[in-house]
Each structure stands twice: as structure tokens, then as C-alpha cells.
Design a protein around this motif. Sequence first.
Motif, PDB file in Angstrom:
ATOM      1  N   SER A 170       0.836  -1.208   0.000  1.00  0.00           N
ATOM      2  CA  SER A 170       0.000   0.000   0.000  1.00  0.00           C
ATOM      3  C   SER A 170       0.864   1.248   0.000  1.00  0.00           C
ATOM      4  N   GLU A 171       1.966   1.197   0.771  1.00  0.00           N
ATOM      5  CA  GLU A 171       2.879   2.338   0.803  1.00  0.00           C
ATOM      6  C   GLU A 171       3.518   2.537  -0.577  1.00  0.00           C
ATOM      7  N   PHE A 172       3.878   1.420  -1.218  1.00  0.00           N
ATOM      8  CA  PHE A 172       4.413   1.530  -2.583  1.00  0.00           C
ATOM      9  C   PHE A 172       3.404   2.231  -3.494  1.00  0.00           C
ATOM     10  N   ALA A 173       2.135   1.806  -3.420  1.00  0.00           N
ATOM     11  CA  ALA A 173       1.102   2.390  -4.295  1.00  0.00           C
ATOM     12  C   ALA A 173       0.939   3.879  -4.020  1.00  0.00           C
ATOM     13  N   ARG A 174       0.994   4.257  -2.742  1.00  0.00           N
ATOM     14  CA  ARG A 174       0.897   5.683  -2.399  1.00  0.00           C
ATOM     15  C   ARG A 174       2.031   6.469  -3.043  1.00  0.00           C
ATOM     16  N   ARG A 175       3.254   5.909  -2.962  1.00  0.00           N
ATOM     17  CA  ARG A 175       4.399   6.651  -3.498  1.00  0.00           C
ATOM     18  C   ARG A 175       4.414   6.658  -5.021  1.00  0.00           C
ATOM     19  N   PHE A 176       3.987   5.555  -5.639  1.00  0.00           N
ATOM     20  CA  PHE A 176       4.078   5.474  -7.096  1.00  0.00           C
ATOM     21  C   PHE A 176       2.906   6.163  -7.784  1.00  0.00           C
ATOM     22  N   PHE A 177       1.687   5.933  -7.278  1.00  0.00           N
ATOM     23  CA  PHE A 177       0.496   6.447  -7.963  1.00  0.00           C
ATOM     24  C   PHE A 177      -0.016   7.742  -7.350  1.00  0.00           C
ATOM     25  N   GLY A 178       0.631   8.250  -6.316  1.00  0.00           N
ATOM     26  CA  GLY A 178       0.100   9.415  -5.609  1.00  0.00           C
ATOM     27  C   GLY A 178      -0.766   8.920  -4.461  1.00  0.00           C
ATOM     28  N   SER A 179      -1.875   9.584  -4.216  1.00  0.00           N
ATOM     29  CA  SER A 179      -2.703   9.191  -3.065  1.00  0.00           C
ATOM     30  C   SER A 179      -3.653   8.067  -3.473  1.00  0.00           C
ATOM     31  N   ALA A 180      -3.066   6.941  -3.888  1.00  0.00           N
ATOM     32  CA  ALA A 180      -3.890   5.859  -4.422  1.00  0.00           C
ATOM     33  C   ALA A 180      -4.641   5.115  -3.318  1.00  0.00           C
ATOM     34  N   VAL A 181      -5.874   4.774  -3.614  1.00  0.00           N
ATOM     35  CA  VAL A 181      -6.633   3.883  -2.747  1.00  0.00           C
ATOM     36  C   VAL A 181      -6.436   2.467  -3.271  1.00  0.00           C
ATOM     37  N   THR A 182      -6.102   1.522  -2.398  1.00  0.00           N
ATOM     38  CA  THR A 182      -5.841   0.146  -2.839  1.00  0.00           C
ATOM     39  C   THR A 182      -6.880  -0.812  -2.264  1.00  0.00           C
ATOM     40  N   ARG A 183      -7.030  -1.945  -2.913  1.00  0.00           N
ATOM     41  CA  ARG A 183      -7.833  -3.028  -2.332  1.00  0.00           C
ATOM     42  C   ARG A 183      -7.161  -4.353  -2.668  1.00  0.00           C
ATOM     43  N   PHE A 184      -7.339  -5.334  -1.787  1.00  0.00           N
ATOM     44  CA  PHE A 184      -6.763  -6.661  -1.989  1.00  0.00           C
ATOM     45  C   PHE A 184      -7.893  -7.651  -2.209  1.00  0.00           C
ATOM     46  N   ARG A 185      -7.743  -8.479  -3.259  1.00  0.00           N
ATOM     47  CA  ARG A 185      -8.736  -9.519  -3.543  1.00  0.00           C
ATOM     48  C   ARG A 185      -8.080 -10.875  -3.408  1.00  0.00           C
ATOM     49  N   PRO A 186      -8.785 -11.854  -2.839  1.00  0.00           N
ATOM     50  CA  PRO A 186      -8.197 -13.189  -2.732  1.00  0.00           C
ATOM     51  C   PRO A 186      -7.895 -13.758  -4.110  1.00  0.00           C
ATOM     52  N   SER A 187      -6.789 -14.513  -4.198  1.00  0.00           N
ATOM     53  CA  SER A 187      -6.379 -15.071  -5.481  1.00  0.00           C
ATOM     54  C   SER A 187      -5.710 -16.414  -5.233  1.00  0.00           C
ATOM     55  N   PHE A 188      -5.098 -16.977  -6.255  1.00  0.00           N
ATOM     56  CA  PHE A 188      -4.388 -18.237  -6.060  1.00  0.00           C
ATOM     57  C   PHE A 188      -3.110 -18.294  -6.874  1.00  0.00           C
ATOM     58  N   PHE A 189      -2.017 -18.670  -6.229  1.00  0.00           N
ATOM     59  CA  PHE A 189      -0.763 -19.041  -6.886  1.00  0.00           C
ATOM     60  C   PHE A 189      -0.234 -20.257  -6.133  1.00  0.00           C
ATOM     61  N   PRO A 190       0.393 -21.225  -6.821  1.00  0.00           N
ATOM     62  CA  PRO A 190       0.888 -22.423  -6.113  1.00  0.00           C
ATOM     63  C   PRO A 190       1.951 -22.083  -5.072  1.00  0.00           C
ATOM     64  N   PHE A 191       2.666 -20.956  -5.265  1.00  0.00           N
ATOM     65  CA  PHE A 191       3.816 -20.639  -4.414  1.00  0.00           C
ATOM     66  C   PHE A 191       3.509 -19.649  -3.308  1.00  0.00           C
ATOM     67  N   THR A 192       2.236 -19.216  -3.171  1.00  0.00           N
ATOM     68  CA  THR A 192       1.869 -18.344  -2.048  1.00  0.00           C
ATOM     69  C   THR A 192       0.578 -18.840  -1.416  1.00  0.00           C
ATOM     70  N   GLU A 193       0.483 -18.667  -0.109  1.00  0.00           N
ATOM     71  CA  GLU A 193      -0.745 -19.060   0.601  1.00  0.00           C
ATOM     72  C   GLU A 193      -0.832 -18.303   1.918  1.00  0.00           C
ATOM     73  N   PRO A 194      -1.805 -17.427   2.135  1.00  0.00           N
ATOM     74  CA  PRO A 194      -2.826 -17.050   1.150  1.00  0.00           C
ATOM     75  C   PRO A 194      -2.254 -16.162   0.055  1.00  0.00           C
ATOM     76  N   SER A 195      -3.031 -16.017  -1.035  1.00  0.00           N
ATOM     77  CA  SER A 195      -2.619 -15.173  -2.161  1.00  0.00           C
ATOM     78  C   SER A 195      -3.619 -14.030  -2.335  1.00  0.00           C
ATOM     79  N   ALA A 196      -3.108 -12.917  -2.875  1.00  0.00           N
ATOM     80  CA  ALA A 196      -3.991 -11.757  -3.066  1.00  0.00           C
ATOM     81  C   ALA A 196      -3.540 -10.951  -4.268  1.00  0.00           C
ATOM     82  N   GLU A 197      -4.504 -10.409  -4.990  1.00  0.00           N
ATOM     83  CA  GLU A 197      -4.182  -9.466  -6.037  1.00  0.00           C
ATOM     84  C   GLU A 197      -4.478  -8.059  -5.518  1.00  0.00           C
TER      85      GLU A 197
END
Length: 330
Positions: free
Chosen positions: A221-248
Motif C-alpha cells: 500500500s505504501e508503494f502504491a501511495r508513493r508510485f500512484f500518488g494518493s492511491a486507494v488500494t484493495r486486496f482480492r483473494p487469489s491463487f498461486f501455487p507458491f503463495t498461501e494465502p494469495s492476493a491481487e
Amino acid sequence: IGEEARDILGAADPGERLDAVKGRLNAAIADRLTALQRALGKLPHDNRRDAGQAFNHLKTAVIDPALAEFQQRQAAAKGAGERVDLSLPAREAWRGARHPVTQVVDEIVGIFRELGFTVAAGPEAETPWYNFGSLNFPADHPAMELHDTLYLGQDALLRTHTSPVQTRTLQRFEPPVRVLIPGNVYRRDFFDPSHAPAFMQIEGLAVDEGISFVDLKSTLSEFARRFFGSAVTRFRPSFFPFTEPSAEMDVQCLLCGGSGCAGCKGTGWMEILGSGMVHPAVLEAAGVDSERYTGWAFGMGPGRIAMLRFGLPDIRLLYDSDVRFLEQFA
Ligand code: PHE
């Protein structure tokens, strides 16, 4: 002979080349000069001295000065043509520009450096074990099929993502590890407005004692604030074999500010990256004690982010090297 030489040189155009003028002079008088010289040798000794002096006089006092005068006229004409015009406007300087994807990569790397990450790299030609096996892909995972992955041989492929460098980094360095890995990846795709067979990814990996999903969320979220300005972020559940839990992670659309446009397909959100807590099996495959250490990772596509940031309608613009496109990023 002297008069003729003076006439030829006096009438010569100062724009004419010196050797061309000398050629014409020679053609006109050389035969007679040679004949004179021969005749000199046959004169009786007493007459030879005066005649010789007269002959030399022809060269040093008539022909040579006439030649020098011609060269002077030539130099004067040339100088007039080359006079410096101080009122001429300066020529515009050509400036190089960094490719839009390079600009995005450099900026992202800069932000993560500020957050304590170092930069690493790994090979683009990988083994199936690093690309899939070490990352907890099951043996029959569809990503490993020939129609998705470019194989170089039985035990070599072009990496389909930068995640194998997670394993390589953890094999080389003891935690704590905080590393950013930009690099090229390859997929068996044809070029179309939203696909390319080769593109860039940036992988991020943080492994230490006591790392939790809170670290993942707050850092990204801090990265998004610095890169996009005052960006609002959200995390959605996702799936990758190498992460658990996963989020986009999504950020509010840059183009419409979240109200819904073609850029975000009407959703108001842009998908920026995939992420998750490093699967214990991935830590173990790299020789890291998964009871003691935890970590999180992410992967994002700087090309996609460049398209969103600059409002590009077609990914192929990033590959054409068309100066009319590239010079807009100077
Ligand atoms: N490797 C994933 C991809 O290419 C992205 C990813 C990296 C997801 C790290 C989670 C953690 O889509």
C-alpha cells in the motif's frame, strides 16, 4: 609564353580547382617550355648564361607570381562563402529518452530501495525445477504445458515469471532477505493488443522471522501511495501455487478516478500485482527453515503499469521502437 600564362591565370574562375587550372596552363605552354630548355643546352657556352637567366625569370618572375595571385583570389572567394553568420539560430539538440517501461522500472526500483530492498537478478533460461518445481507447482500443472511455456529442451526453458529467482536468492542468502528482481519473462503468446511473447516483470521478496500478511499489505500500500500518488488500494483473494494465502492488489483507476472507464473496463479499479505469503514448501525447497521464517512475495508487470499510467491502447507500442512514439517520453 609569359603573357599567355598571365592571361590564362588572370582569366581563371576562382571557383575552379587549382590542379585543373594548372593542367590547362601546362597544356598551353609545356611543349614550348621543353623546346626552349632543349635549345638552351645547344647554345654556345658564352650565350648560355644570359639565356638561362631569362628562362628562369620566366618561371620565378612571371608564372609563379601569376599562380600566387590566382590562389589569393581563390582563398578570398572561399572565405566570403564561409563567413560565420552570427545571427543564425542555434541547431536544436537531440535528446535521448528512456523507454516508458524503463522509466516505470527505475521508479519502482527507487521506491523499494527507499523501503530497504536490494536488487537481484537471475537467468532467463531456467530449469523446469526452478521455474515450476521449487515453486510448489504440482507435476501436472497446466502452466507447464507446451502451449504455455517456451521450452529450450528437455531440462531448459525460458522462465515464464521472475519467481524462480525467489528460490535462487533464498539458496544464496540467509534471511533476513528483502529483494527486488526486475527481468524479462517469456510466454508462448502471439502479439496482440494486450499480449506479448516477452515482457518484463518485477518480483519482490521479503523473508524474515515474524513476517506477516500485515507487512505485505502495508508495504505494498505504501508503494502504491508513493508510485500512484494518493492511491486507494484493495486486496482480492487469489491463487498461486507458491503463495498461501494469495492476493491481487488493485489501485483506483488512474484515468477515471474510480468512476468506471474503458481503461479499467468500467470497474473503477486497475489490477496491479499478484502477491501472497510465501508457501512453506517454497521456503523448504530453497533450504530455508519454514518453522523459523515466514515471508511474502509479489510480482507485477511494469509494461502493464506503463500502459495504465500513459493511457496506451496497445502493448505493441512498447515494442515497435517507433521514434514518433518514443520521443514523447523525453
Ligand atoms: N509469478 C506470478 C505471475 O507471474 C506473480 C506472483 C509473484 C504472484 C509472487 C505471487 C507472488 O503471475
